[in-house]
Motif scaffolding. Structure first.
Motif, PDB file in Angstrom:
ATOM      1  N   LEU A 114       0.816  -1.219   0.000  1.00 32.12           N
ATOM      2  CA  LEU A 114       0.000   0.000   0.000  1.00 32.12           C
ATOM      3  C   LEU A 114       0.848   1.267   0.000  1.00 32.12           C
ATOM      4  O   LEU A 114       0.329   2.354  -0.261  1.00 32.12           O
ATOM      5  N   ALA A 115       2.128   1.133   0.335  1.00 32.80           N
ATOM      6  CA  ALA A 115       3.006   2.299   0.403  1.00 32.80           C
ATOM      7  C   ALA A 115       3.026   3.032  -0.931  1.00 32.80           C
ATOM      8  O   ALA A 115       2.998   2.421  -1.999  1.00 32.80           O
ATOM      9  N   GLY A 116       3.082   4.340  -0.869  1.00 37.20           N
ATOM     10  CA  GLY A 116       3.003   5.169  -2.062  1.00 37.20           C
ATOM     11  C   GLY A 116       1.590   5.686  -2.247  1.00 37.20           C
ATOM     12  O   GLY A 116       1.373   6.892  -2.373  1.00 37.20           O
ATOM     13  N   HIS A 117       0.626   4.784  -2.239  1.00 31.81           N
ATOM     14  CA  HIS A 117      -0.787   5.193  -2.277  1.00 31.81           C
ATOM     15  C   HIS A 117      -1.242   5.649  -0.886  1.00 31.81           C
ATOM     16  O   HIS A 117      -2.148   6.477  -0.771  1.00 31.81           O
ATOM     17  N   HIS A 118      -0.615   5.088   0.134  1.00 33.62           N
ATOM     18  CA  HIS A 118      -0.929   5.443   1.515  1.00 33.62           C
ATOM     19  C   HIS A 118       0.377   5.606   2.286  1.00 33.62           C
ATOM     20  O   HIS A 118       1.361   4.913   2.005  1.00 33.62           O
ATOM     21  N   GLN A 119       0.384   6.521   3.242  1.00 30.13           N
ATOM     22  CA  GLN A 119       1.476   6.564   4.199  1.00 30.13           C
ATOM     23  C   GLN A 119       1.179   5.537   5.293  1.00 30.13           C
ATOM     24  O   GLN A 119       0.094   5.519   5.862  1.00 30.13           O
ATOM     25  N   LEU A 120       2.148   4.679   5.580  1.00 30.79           N
ATOM     26  CA  LEU A 120       1.974   3.639   6.587  1.00 30.79           C
ATOM     27  C   LEU A 120       2.721   4.027   7.860  1.00 30.79           C
ATOM     28  O   LEU A 120       3.914   4.358   7.805  1.00 30.79           O
ATOM     29  N   ILE A 121       2.027   3.970   8.980  1.00 38.55           N
ATOM     30  CA  ILE A 121       2.627   4.219  10.288  1.00 38.55           C
ATOM     31  C   ILE A 121       2.417   2.955  11.108  1.00 38.55           C
ATOM     32  O   ILE A 121       1.288   2.576  11.410  1.00 38.55           O
ATOM     33  N   MET A 122       3.516   2.285  11.478  1.00 39.83           N
ATOM     34  CA  MET A 122       3.433   0.996  12.156  1.00 39.83           C
ATOM     35  C   MET A 122       4.276   1.037  13.427  1.00 39.83           C
ATOM     36  O   MET A 122       5.482   0.764  13.392  1.00 39.83           O
ATOM     37  N   PRO A 123       3.687   1.412  14.554  1.00 36.38           N
ATOM     38  CA  PRO A 123       4.447   1.462  15.809  1.00 36.38           C
ATOM     39  C   PRO A 123       4.462   0.123  16.534  1.00 36.38           C
ATOM     40  O   PRO A 123       3.591  -0.732  16.318  1.00 36.38           O
ATOM     41  N   ASP A 124       5.468  -0.045  17.388  1.00 36.82           N
ATOM     42  CA  ASP A 124       5.423  -1.081  18.423  1.00 36.82           C
ATOM     43  C   ASP A 124       4.797  -0.429  19.655  1.00 36.82           C
ATOM     44  O   ASP A 124       5.204   0.664  20.053  1.00 36.82           O
ATOM     45  N   LEU A 125       3.819  -1.075  20.263  1.00 34.93           N
ATOM     46  CA  LEU A 125       3.164  -0.518  21.441  1.00 34.93           C
ATOM     47  C   LEU A 125       4.126  -0.483  22.628  1.00 34.93           C
ATOM     48  O   LEU A 125       5.165  -1.152  22.622  1.00 34.93           O
ATOM     49  N   ARG A 126       3.803   0.302  23.642  1.00 35.51           N
ATOM     50  CA  ARG A 126       4.660   0.361  24.830  1.00 35.51           C
ATOM     51  C   ARG A 126       4.850  -1.045  25.397  1.00 35.51           C
ATOM     52  O   ARG A 126       3.924  -1.859  25.445  1.00 35.51           O
ATOM     53  N   GLY A 127       6.081  -1.340  25.792  1.00 30.17           N
ATOM     54  CA  GLY A 127       6.382  -2.661  26.324  1.00 30.17           C
ATOM     55  C   GLY A 127       6.533  -3.732  25.266  1.00 30.17           C
ATOM     56  O   GLY A 127       6.710  -4.905  25.605  1.00 30.17           O
ATOM     57  N   CYS A 128       6.479  -3.358  23.994  1.00 28.56           N
ATOM     58  CA  CYS A 128       6.518  -4.326  22.894  1.00 28.56           C
ATOM     59  C   CYS A 128       7.665  -4.002  21.943  1.00 28.56           C
ATOM     60  O   CYS A 128       8.016  -2.838  21.743  1.00 28.56           O
ATOM     61  N   GLY A 129       8.229  -5.038  21.351  1.00 23.20           N
ATOM     62  CA  GLY A 129       9.258  -4.850  20.343  1.00 23.20           C
ATOM     63  C   GLY A 129      10.394  -3.987  20.835  1.00 23.20           C
ATOM     64  O   GLY A 129      10.979  -4.220  21.889  1.00 23.20           O
TER      65      GLY A 129
END
Length: 284
Positions: free
Chosen positions: A51-66
């Motif tokens: 989807l990148a390019g057509h949409h901006q992707l924001i993918m965080p790790d939640l607190r305490g994760c990753g």
């Protein structure tokens, strides 16, 4: 494709979220909320990266994760705190209204975000999760599910495992239950090998102090909010019955339910193109 950064979202306590970002129009931003918890977002990068390019992707790790902040007190790992983190993340990144995709446990957090800050959510996707509670006995008589989950049950009972080692072992053991098609299993195991597992949320869960993640009376409240809502699910999901998705769509006028056949909890691995096409059409 993904730029990675740390973004401060809280001062008391100090919390930074690890965020992967793929470029696209800011007014077509998709915030992706991973499940677990105690996982990270990486198992969802593909096929969403298309989807990148057509949409901006924001993918965080939640607190305490990753790779996000860990080591907080047990009572600071709550769905409410995570929701506040995500609102602060949008503020820090200068994002007003975004589309939101919540996967599994992240689907509960996505519902909370839409209810806490409805003006920040344009369209909502709940994938492999549920807005209705799972009733007792929902899986009674499904012997294939019992067979596929047996290995994971044994892992949780193993006294020699603890911490992130336990989280990882449980994820690996549950792989045959989370993907329905055997052809998808090698790819899934490869993804699990790259996940940065933690065990931060396991502590309050085992101590019995972790609040429920699914918002109370969520279906009625989402219906009242009127957000455009996609409920996306695998027919053979062994965590949340697909029948609940179809039932929820009947009580939420703005919701559309799409159930992918021959797909489990990780429907994006069992049938990635069908899963992605459904999302792309919904966001078009």
């Amino acid at each position: 494709m993904f730029a990675e950064s740390m973004v401060a979202v809280s001062h008391l306590p100090a919390v930074e979220l690890f965020v992967a970002q793929a470029g696209g129009p800011a007014d077509r931003t998709l915030l992706v909320i991973h499940g677990g918890p105690d996982w990270d977002h990486t198992y969802l990068r593909t096929p969403l990266d298309q989807l990148a390019g057509h949409h901006q992707l924001i993918m965080p790790d939640l607190r305490g994760c990753g790779r996000s902040t860990c080591g907080l007190l047990d009572d600071q790992y709550t769905p409410a705190a995570t929701t506040r983190d995500l609102i602060a993340l949008l503020d820090a990144m200068g994002l007003g209204q975004v589309d939101v995709l919540g996967f599994s446990y992240g689907g509960f957090i996505a519902q909370r975000l839409a209810l806490a800050a409805p003006e920040r959510v344009r369209r909502l996707i709940i994938a492999s999760s549920s807005v209705l509670p799972v009733p007792p006995g929902a899986f009674d008589g499904w012997h294939e599910r019992s067979r596929r989950l047996a290995a994971e049950s044994a892992v949780w009972r193993d006294p020699s495992l603890s911490g992130p080692e336990l989280t990882r072992a449980a994820a690996i053991a549950s792989a045959p239950a989370n993907v329905w098609r055997s052809q998808a299993l090698p790819d899934y195991l490869n993804r699990l090998a790259r996940v940065h597992f933690t065990a931060e949320w396991m502590r309050p869960w085992r101590a019995g102090i972790l609040p429920p993640a699914r918002p109370e009376d969520s279906a009625r409240r989402l219906a009242a909010g009127g957000h455009s809502l996609l409920l996306l699910h695998g027919r053979q999901d062994m965590l949340f019955p697909a029948t609940l998705i179809e039932a929820a769509a009947k009580v939420i006028p703005s919701a559309k339910a799409v159930v992918i056949e021959d797909a489990g909890h990780m429907a994006h691995l069992d049938h990635p193109q069908a899963w992605l096409d459904t999302i792309a059409q919904f966001l078009a």
